[in-house]
Design a protein around this motif. Structure first.
Motif, PDB file in Angstrom:
ATOM      1  N   GLN A   1     -71.043  48.656 -56.135  1.00 57.02           N
ATOM      2  CA  GLN A   1     -71.769  49.759 -55.493  1.00 57.02           C
ATOM      3  C   GLN A   1     -71.064  51.092 -55.722  1.00 57.02           C
ATOM      4  OE1 GLN A   1     -72.224  49.306 -51.245  1.00 57.02           O
ATOM      5  NE2 GLN A   1     -74.051  50.585 -51.182  1.00 57.02           N
ATOM      6  N   GLY A   2     -69.748  51.036 -55.890  1.00 59.00           N
ATOM      7  CA  GLY A   2     -68.979  52.255 -56.135  1.00 59.00           C
ATOM      8  C   GLY A   2     -68.988  52.707 -57.590  1.00 59.00           C
ATOM      9  N   GLY A   3     -69.667  51.970 -58.476  1.00 63.85           N
ATOM     10  CA  GLY A   3     -69.776  52.394 -59.869  1.00 63.85           C
ATOM     11  C   GLY A   3     -68.988  51.555 -60.848  1.00 63.85           C
ATOM     12  N   GLY A   4     -68.323  50.510 -60.379  1.00 65.10           N
ATOM     13  CA  GLY A   4     -67.527  49.679 -61.267  1.00 65.10           C
ATOM     14  C   GLY A   4     -68.370  48.622 -61.968  1.00 65.10           C
ATOM     15  N   TYR A   5     -67.817  48.069 -63.027  1.00 62.87           N
ATOM     16  CA  TYR A   5     -68.511  47.001 -63.748  1.00 62.87           C
ATOM     17  C   TYR A   5     -68.443  45.700 -62.950  1.00 62.87           C
ATOM     18  CZ  TYR A   5     -68.784  49.855 -67.972  1.00 62.87           C
ATOM     19  OH  TYR A   5     -69.078  50.844 -68.876  1.00 62.87           O
ATOM     20  N   LEU A   6     -69.464  44.879 -63.118  1.00 67.28           N
ATOM     21  CA  LEU A   6     -69.498  43.583 -62.438  1.00 67.28           C
ATOM     22  C   LEU A   6     -68.341  42.703 -62.885  1.00 67.28           C
ATOM     23  CD1 LEU A   6     -71.010  41.590 -60.574  1.00 67.28           C
ATOM     24  CD2 LEU A   6     -72.344  40.879 -62.557  1.00 67.28           C
ATOM     25  N   SER A   7     -68.021  42.738 -64.184  1.00 64.16           N
ATOM     26  CA  SER A   7     -66.922  41.928 -64.706  1.00 64.16           C
ATOM     27  C   SER A   7     -65.584  42.347 -64.103  1.00 64.16           C
ATOM     28  CB  SER A   7     -66.864  42.032 -66.228  1.00 64.16           C
ATOM     29  OG  SER A   7     -66.738  43.390 -66.636  1.00 64.16           O
ATOM     30  N   ASP A   8     -65.392  43.654 -63.928  1.00 61.01           N
ATOM     31  CA  ASP A   8     -64.150  44.135 -63.309  1.00 61.01           C
ATOM     32  C   ASP A   8     -64.064  43.706 -61.844  1.00 61.01           C
ATOM     33  OD1 ASP A   8     -63.415  45.352 -65.674  1.00 61.01           O
ATOM     34  OD2 ASP A   8     -64.310  47.286 -65.147  1.00 61.01           O
ATOM     35  N   ALA A   9     -65.201  43.692 -61.178  1.00 57.55           N
ATOM     36  CA  ALA A   9     -65.221  43.245 -59.784  1.00 57.55           C
ATOM     37  C   ALA A   9     -64.881  41.761 -59.698  1.00 57.55           C
ATOM     38  CB  ALA A   9     -66.592  43.514 -59.171  1.00 57.55           C
ATOM     39  N   PHE A  10     -65.422  40.969 -60.628  1.00 55.20           N
ATOM     40  CA  PHE A  10     -65.101  39.547 -60.663  1.00 55.20           C
ATOM     41  C   PHE A  10     -63.615  39.325 -60.938  1.00 55.20           C
ATOM     42  CE2 PHE A  10     -69.557  37.756 -61.910  1.00 55.20           C
ATOM     43  CZ  PHE A  10     -69.993  38.033 -60.619  1.00 55.20           C
ATOM     44  N   ALA A  11     -63.074  40.134 -61.842  1.00 59.87           N
ATOM     45  CA  ALA A  11     -61.675  39.962 -62.252  1.00 59.87           C
ATOM     46  C   ALA A  11     -60.704  40.165 -61.098  1.00 59.87           C
ATOM     47  CB  ALA A  11     -61.348  40.918 -63.390  1.00 59.87           C
ATOM     48  N   GLN A  12     -61.123  40.897 -60.074  1.00 64.07           N
ATOM     49  CA  GLN A  12     -60.241  41.141 -58.925  1.00 64.07           C
ATOM     50  C   GLN A  12     -60.139  39.916 -58.017  1.00 64.07           C
ATOM     51  OE1 GLN A  12     -61.350  44.733 -56.862  1.00 64.07           O
ATOM     52  NE2 GLN A  12     -61.461  45.948 -58.741  1.00 64.07           N
ATOM     53  N   TYR A  13     -61.015  38.930 -58.253  1.00 60.37           N
ATOM     54  CA  TYR A  13     -61.001  37.713 -57.443  1.00 60.37           C
ATOM     55  C   TYR A  13     -60.818  36.508 -58.369  1.00 60.37           C
ATOM     56  CZ  TYR A  13     -62.911  40.910 -53.976  1.00 60.37           C
ATOM     57  OH  TYR A  13     -63.095  41.969 -53.125  1.00 60.37           O
TER      58      TYR A  13
END
Length: 294
Positions: free
Chosen positions: A2-14
């Motif tokens: 929602q803040g503008g990041g890529y979905l893959s980057d969001a997944f990578a944080q978990y």
């Protein structure tokens, strides 16, 4: 996201939830503008992998149940039923048949030292588990899996299905083959296979065709290598990899089905022989009571 990041980057944080395999597939889908198709392939990949795991687990339920029930029945016979006859046979002395004396001695030992047997089993299991968790122990166990006849065939089919399914899905999703092989080697459940796949990746990086180093690993069946070679020659490698995966997933299910089909009667026969030995030994002792002097 929602803040503008890529979905893959969001997944990578978990990383504890989304493995590298998922993250890289999503990243390739984002880069190629085919995220929807990649997510669909990822869903199919997960469903197929889980279906194979569930099939193997389901096939093992009945044999495990059979062992537990049969073992419990024998334990009850040895610790509760047979001791009831000890008093009857106590005055017979040397006239008791050898098999009955062995049975009574085993029964007395189980009554008095059952805790020792349980302790040995638990300590042995924990020791084996700890040894298998060590780097040296797991390497030796995985080497052994690739040498035992039936286990070798099972591991080959399992690793072939897992490797080709994962690699084919990654390549079809747009992940470069070298990067895909880097991810696939970590998917293997056998550390020996992991090491050989790493060596195969290095040879592919140097310019060799995929089928050549895979054949030299000695892990993949010849049919799988031939199909991968055809895929390379026709320019349809990812499709052929997925076809290989389907073939070996079916072969693996059939192999498990046949093994379970042989295992069930074998276990019933073993349990029957043990129970028959107990019954016959007790009957021989009862019949020998006719020879006692009165």
């Amino acid at each position: 996201v929602q803040g503008g990041g890529y979905l893959s980057d969001a997944f990578a944080q978990y990383a504890n939830v989304f493995p590298k395999l998922y993250v890289n597939m999503v990243r390739a889908g984002e880069a190629g503008g085919v995220l929807e198709a990649v997510l669909d392939r990822l869903g199919i990949f997960l469903e197929t992998s889980q279906d194979l795991k569930d099939y193997i687990k389901s096939a093992l339920i009945y044999p495990v149940f059979l062992v537990c029930v049969g073992g419990l029945s024998i334990i009850i016979l040895m610790t509760y039923v047979i001791p009831k006859f000890t008093i009857i046979f106590s005055d017979m002395g040397g006239t008791i048949p050898l098999s009955t004396r062995m049975l009574l001695s085993t029964s007395r030992w189980m009554q008095q030292y059952w805790w020792l047997a349980v302790g040995v089993v638990i300590l042995g299991w924990l020791g084996l588990k700890r040894y298998a968790a060590s780097e040296k122990g797991r390497l030796r166990i995985d080497h052994l899996k690739l040498k035992l006849p039936i286990m070798k065939a099972f591991v080959q089919k399992l690793e072939a299905a897992r490797f080709t399914r994962t690699l084919g899905t990654l390549i079809k999703s747009g992940v470069p083959i070298l990067h895909a092989m880097e991810l696939v080697k970590d998917v293997a459940g056998n550390v020996v296979v992991t090491g050989r796949l790493a060596a195969a990746r290095n040879r592919v990086k140097e310019g060799e065709r995929l089928s050549v180093p895979l054949a030299d690993t000695g892990v993949f069946p010849s049919l799988a290598i031939q199909m991968i070679t055809v895929g390379e020659e026709t320019g349809r490698l990812e499709e052929m990899l997925l076809r290989v995966a389907e073939n070996y997933e079916k072969a693996l299910k059939n192999m498990v089905k046949r093994l379970i089909g042989l295992l069930e009667p074998a276990m019933i026969l073993i349990m029957g022989v043990i129970v028959a030995f107990i019954v016959i030994s007790m009957l021989m002792a009862i019949f020998s009571m006719n020879d006692m002097p009165f």
